[in-house]
Write a protein that holds these residues in place. Structure first.
Motif, PDB file in Angstrom:
ATOM      1  N   CYS A  52      69.005 -20.733-126.485  1.00  0.00           N
ATOM      2  CA  CYS A  52      69.393 -21.182-127.836  1.00  0.00           C
ATOM      3  C   CYS A  52      69.234 -20.061-128.864  1.00  0.00           C
ATOM      4  N   CYS A  83      70.000 -27.475-128.275  1.00  0.00           N
ATOM      5  CA  CYS A  83      69.718 -26.426-129.247  1.00  0.00           C
ATOM      6  C   CYS A  83      69.679 -26.958-130.678  1.00  0.00           C
ATOM      7  N   GLU A 138      72.732 -22.026-123.787  1.00  0.00           N
ATOM      8  CA  GLU A 138      73.040 -22.403-125.163  1.00  0.00           C
ATOM      9  C   GLU A 138      73.441 -23.871-125.268  1.00  0.00           C
TER      10      GLU A 138
END
Length: 333
Positions: A300, A316, A312
């Motif tokens: 993240c 996040c 990611e």
């Protein structure tokens, strides 16, 4: 209109204030409905006698005479001032500007990229042509020159960015955008990447300054432009052995008027060694689908360290918003 006329023949008649309120409540809404489209009816017709605009103006002038009981020779402007009823043309112009702005904000709308042929434009002026004339007549700033989308997508209208405009934020001689603290021991290939959207920034200078605990130095500098579109910038950082911050200094950002600069999607690239390929990740590490181990600070962090970017996509949005620099949220940090 008939209601106003009938109220005048009642015993005692109707006072001027009552007639004004009656006109604003019942008559003007009918005139103003769809006025943003009526703005070009006269322009698009060969003979003005077929346009509805003069008929509306005559009807309002008749209402003004009823309210003020003025002589036929009385100037229309005088009756408008006395009753505080604005001309229909002002209302049409205002509605046209609002509609133009609203249409330009629509995702994938045709007018965003509309470039009319000159001959056709002269024969058939559009709402956008008339709105442009109003901007020039009233000497208004072109409020839609600012980015309509963020740097990610041409259709992401909900995105946010860091935005400065000389005519809305006031003139400045120096602006500074300061990054969070980055980890030390960067690679020679380390660089900072960000997107810029500039308008009339031709005489402005951008400087990248590296600030470490024991020293501060200028990394690079470049000139502004008036491209009026998102452009990706990649500026070198190189090797830094201490924790550091990157400061973007914008010198003389108000050199043009009106002018603006927008910044989005700030992130470091190629700054640290790639994570090793192994199946033996520590309990604190994140393991990608291809078995690569990623350190916790690389999850993240707005940079895909896994081949499929699964690092990611780990909730996040639950991380403290001040940790991000995309300007999608938490603009006060």
């Amino acid at each position: 209109m008939k209601l106003m006329k009938n109220s005048l023949v009642l015993p005692g008649g109707a006072c001027q204030d009552a007639l004004v309120n009656m006109c604003k409540s019942y008559v003007r809404p009918s005139f103003d409905y769809g006025s943003e489209l009526l703005i070009i009816t006269t322009l698009n017709l060969c003979d003005v006698k077929f346009s509805v605009l003069p008929k509306l103006d005559v009807t309002q002038n008749y209402a003004l005479h009823l309210i003020t009981d003025a002589a036929k020779s009385t100037a229309i402007e005088s009756m408008e001032l006395q009753t505080n009823i604005k001309p229909l043309s002002d209302s049409r112009d205002k509605s046209a500007l609002f509609l133009r702005k609203k249409l330009l904000r629509r995702v994938g709308f045709y007018w965003n990229n509309y470039k009319p042929v000159t001959k056709k434009r002269l024969k058939t002026p559009t709402l956008f042509d008339r709105a442009g004339e109003i901007y020039e007549e009233l000497n208004l700033p072109i409020i839609d020159r600012q980015p309509l989308t963020d740097s990610y997508s041409a259709t992401h209208l909900k995105g946010q960015m860091l935005y400065y405009s000389a005519d809305t934020s006031g003139p400045q001689t120096l602006l500074k955008v300061v990054s969070p603290v980055f980890e030390p021991n960067t690679l020679p290939t380390c660089a900072i990447q960000f997107a810029l959207h500039m308008f009339r920034m031709d005489f402005s200078t951008f400087k990248m300054v590296i600030k470490a605990p024991n020293s501060t130095w200028e990394s690079t500098a470049f000139e502004g432009n008036s491209a009026h579109r998102w452009e990706n910038q990649t500026q070198p950082i190189n090797v830094v052995t201490q924790p550091f911050q990157v400061i973007l200094e914008i010198i003389n950002p108000s050199s043009g008027y009106p002018s603006h600069v927008a910044i989005d999607n700030v992130k470091p690239i190629n700054c640290y060694h790639k994570p090793r390929t192994t199946t033996d990740c520590t309990p604190r590490q994140f393991q990608c689908d291809d078995m690569i181990c990623v350190d916790p600070n690389q999850v993240c962090n707005l940079h895909a360290d896994c081949a499929d970017a699964e690092d990611e996509d780990q909730d996040c949005d639950k991380i403290a918003e001040s940790a991000f620099c995309t300007f999608e949220r938490d603009l006060e940090h």
